[in-house]
Design a protein around this motif. Sequence first.
Motif, PDB file in Angstrom:
ATOM      1  N   ILE A 207       0.810  -1.206   0.001  1.00 46.82           N
ATOM      2  CA  ILE A 207       0.031  -0.133   0.069  1.00 46.82           C
ATOM      3  C   ILE A 207       0.992   1.262  -0.077  1.00 46.82           C
ATOM      4  O   ILE A 207       1.839   1.537   0.773  1.00 46.82           O
ATOM      5  CB  ILE A 207      -0.825   0.150   1.118  1.00 46.82           C
ATOM      6  N   HIS A 208       0.574   2.339  -0.858  1.00 46.70           N
ATOM      7  CA  HIS A 208       1.456   3.304  -1.015  1.00 46.70           C
ATOM      8  C   HIS A 208       0.864   4.158   0.170  1.00 46.70           C
ATOM      9  O   HIS A 208      -0.180   4.372   0.455  1.00 46.70           O
ATOM     10  CB  HIS A 208       1.082   4.040  -2.238  1.00 46.70           C
ATOM     11  N   GLU A 209       1.831   5.023   0.705  1.00 47.44           N
ATOM     12  CA  GLU A 209       1.647   5.945   1.570  1.00 47.44           C
ATOM     13  C   GLU A 209       0.816   7.481   0.845  1.00 47.44           C
ATOM     14  O   GLU A 209       1.000   7.266  -0.364  1.00 47.44           O
ATOM     15  CB  GLU A 209       2.773   6.753   2.164  1.00 47.44           C
ATOM     16  N   PRO A 210       0.070   7.909   1.433  1.00 50.84           N
ATOM     17  CA  PRO A 210      -0.892   8.742   0.743  1.00 50.84           C
ATOM     18  C   PRO A 210      -0.455  10.078   0.229  1.00 50.84           C
ATOM     19  O   PRO A 210      -0.531  11.201   0.637  1.00 50.84           O
ATOM     20  CB  PRO A 210      -2.024   9.246   1.727  1.00 50.84           C
ATOM     21  N   LEU A 211       0.673  10.095  -0.574  1.00 52.26           N
ATOM     22  CA  LEU A 211       1.377  10.863  -1.264  1.00 52.26           C
ATOM     23  C   LEU A 211       1.082  10.956  -2.896  1.00 52.26           C
ATOM     24  O   LEU A 211       1.433   9.934  -3.357  1.00 52.26           O
ATOM     25  CB  LEU A 211       2.990  11.121  -1.029  1.00 52.26           C
ATOM     26  N   LEU A 212       0.952  12.075  -3.536  1.00 58.23           N
ATOM     27  CA  LEU A 212       0.120  12.084  -4.968  1.00 58.23           C
ATOM     28  C   LEU A 212       0.919  12.908  -5.652  1.00 58.23           C
ATOM     29  O   LEU A 212       1.260  13.989  -5.304  1.00 58.23           O
ATOM     30  CB  LEU A 212      -1.157  12.032  -5.056  1.00 58.23           C
ATOM     31  N   LYS A 213       0.907  12.542  -6.937  1.00 57.45           N
ATOM     32  CA  LYS A 213       1.612  13.613  -7.738  1.00 57.45           C
ATOM     33  C   LYS A 213       0.694  14.711  -7.912  1.00 57.45           C
ATOM     34  O   LYS A 213      -0.558  14.605  -7.838  1.00 57.45           O
ATOM     35  CB  LYS A 213       1.834  12.938  -9.428  1.00 57.45           C
ATOM     36  N   PRO A 214       1.037  15.970  -8.420  1.00 59.16           N
ATOM     37  CA  PRO A 214      -0.050  17.232  -8.257  1.00 59.16           C
ATOM     38  C   PRO A 214      -0.912  16.846  -9.670  1.00 59.16           C
ATOM     39  O   PRO A 214      -0.558  16.269 -10.631  1.00 59.16           O
ATOM     40  CB  PRO A 214       1.064  18.429  -8.774  1.00 59.16           C
ATOM     41  N   PRO A 234       5.466  22.694  -1.758  1.00 55.75           N
ATOM     42  CA  PRO A 234       3.903  22.788  -1.449  1.00 55.75           C
ATOM     43  C   PRO A 234       3.213  21.853  -2.354  1.00 55.75           C
ATOM     44  O   PRO A 234       2.144  21.253  -2.175  1.00 55.75           O
ATOM     45  CB  PRO A 234       3.366  24.035  -0.828  1.00 55.75           C
ATOM     46  N   PHE A 235       3.759  22.308  -3.771  1.00 61.73           N
ATOM     47  CA  PHE A 235       2.921  21.974  -4.927  1.00 61.73           C
ATOM     48  C   PHE A 235       3.458  20.605  -5.695  1.00 61.73           C
ATOM     49  O   PHE A 235       2.614  20.178  -6.570  1.00 61.73           O
ATOM     50  CB  PHE A 235       2.524  22.850  -5.705  1.00 61.73           C
ATOM     51  N   GLY A 236       4.885  20.445  -5.646  1.00 70.66           N
ATOM     52  CA  GLY A 236       5.317  19.242  -6.237  1.00 70.66           C
ATOM     53  C   GLY A 236       4.846  17.899  -5.862  1.00 70.66           C
ATOM     54  O   GLY A 236       5.031  16.987  -6.717  1.00 70.66           O
ATOM     55  N   SER A 237       4.191  17.631  -4.967  1.00 67.21           N
ATOM     56  CA  SER A 237       3.806  16.534  -4.388  1.00 67.21           C
ATOM     57  C   SER A 237       2.842  16.782  -3.209  1.00 67.21           C
ATOM     58  O   SER A 237       2.792  17.923  -2.582  1.00 67.21           O
ATOM     59  CB  SER A 237       4.692  15.400  -3.791  1.00 67.21           C
ATOM     60  N   VAL A 238       1.549  16.032  -3.118  1.00 69.24           N
ATOM     61  CA  VAL A 238       0.554  16.470  -2.322  1.00 69.24           C
ATOM     62  C   VAL A 238       0.285  15.179  -1.308  1.00 69.24           C
ATOM     63  O   VAL A 238      -0.195  14.161  -1.898  1.00 69.24           O
ATOM     64  CB  VAL A 238      -0.593  16.923  -3.228  1.00 69.24           C
ATOM     65  N   TRP A 239       0.299  15.548   0.045  1.00 70.56           N
ATOM     66  CA  TRP A 239       0.063  14.587   0.925  1.00 70.56           C
ATOM     67  C   TRP A 239      -1.467  14.779   1.243  1.00 70.56           C
ATOM     68  O   TRP A 239      -2.152  15.662   1.464  1.00 70.56           O
ATOM     69  CB  TRP A 239       0.861  15.105   2.376  1.00 70.56           C
ATOM     70  N   VAL A 240      -2.163  13.545   1.054  1.00 70.49           N
ATOM     71  CA  VAL A 240      -3.715  13.809   1.179  1.00 70.49           C
ATOM     72  C   VAL A 240      -4.123  12.675   2.523  1.00 70.49           C
ATOM     73  O   VAL A 240      -5.234  12.237   2.401  1.00 70.49           O
ATOM     74  CB  VAL A 240      -4.303  12.814  -0.172  1.00 70.49           C
ATOM     75  N   GLY A 241      -2.975  12.334   3.423  1.00 72.98           N
ATOM     76  CA  GLY A 241      -3.184  11.797   4.455  1.00 72.98           C
ATOM     77  C   GLY A 241      -3.614  12.383   5.698  1.00 72.98           C
ATOM     78  O   GLY A 241      -4.116  13.537   5.507  1.00 72.98           O
ATOM     79  N   CYS A 242      -3.536  11.960   6.886  1.00 75.75           N
ATOM     80  CA  CYS A 242      -4.053  12.687   7.987  1.00 75.75           C
ATOM     81  C   CYS A 242      -3.043  13.877   8.184  1.00 75.75           C
ATOM     82  O   CYS A 242      -1.918  13.845   8.208  1.00 75.75           O
ATOM     83  CB  CYS A 242      -4.234  11.608   9.256  1.00 75.75           C
TER      84      CYS A 242
END
Length: 244
Positions: A207-214, A234-242
Motif C-alpha cells: 500500500i502506498h503512503e498517501p502522497l500523490l503527484k500534483p 508545497p505543490f510538487g507532491s501532495v500529501w492527502v493523508g491525516c
Amino acid sequence: MDIYIDESIHDRGNFIVLAAVCAPPDEIRIATEALRQCGFAPGHDEFKSSMKMNGNKPAHDLRERFRELIGRCKIAIGICAVRERHQLMSLAASICEAIASQNAIEAGTIYLDQGIKPQSISIPAGLQLWPGCDSKSVIGIQLADCCAHFIATILLDELGVVRKMVPARRVYPGNEGDLELAWELWASIRNALAGREPIGAVDDDGIHEPLLKPFGLVFSDGCDAHVAEAARRPFGSVWVGCIH
C-alpha cells in the motif's frame, strides 16, 4: 471538463501564478448562488482578490465560500517570471497539456481571463478555447482569481517574502497560538491540488503512503530557479493523508 484560468502577479517575488480551476457546471451554479447569498449581483458584481477584506463581511464571506468550493474542484498551476507576462497564454496551454496527460478529456472549454494577452497556441484535442472572458459574466474566472491568490500567498510564504499568521483554532478547535496562513490555505485545497498517481513509499502490504503527484504543475522556461524550488515544496507532491 471546463477549465477556468486567471493570473496573480507578484513583483516582490518575481513570479506570476496562473491558476486553472477545473469546475463542473454544478459548482459554477453554486458559486453563482454564493454571490447572491453574500449580497452580490451575478453579472454585475464580482469577487476580486484585490478587494479590501478588513471590515468587509460580504467580501470575506464570499472568499470563504469560494475557498470551500475550490477545494471540491481540481487545480492545476503554472508559474512564470514577471517579465514573461506577455506569454501567459502559452503557459495556459502548457497547463492544459499537463492536465490532459493525466486525465481523459472528451470535451470541454478553456476560459481565459481577458487580461491574458492573445497568442497563437495549440490545445489538447476535445477542448475549445474561449479567450478574453469578462469575469463578471464567466463566474468560473472569479474562482480562478481567488485560487491564484491562494496559490500566490502560499508561494510568497515559501519564498520568505510575506508570512502571515492566523489563530490555530481556525484549523484545530480549542488550540491556542498561531499558525501560518499559507499552511491553512494549503490544507484547505490540498485535495484539489492532488492528481491520481501515487508517488509515496510502498509498505509491506503493498500500500502506498498517501502522497500523490500534483494534478498539474508547470514552469515556464524563464521561471527563476529559486521560485520553482520554492513552489515544488508545497505543490510538487501532495500529501492527502491525516494532518491532524
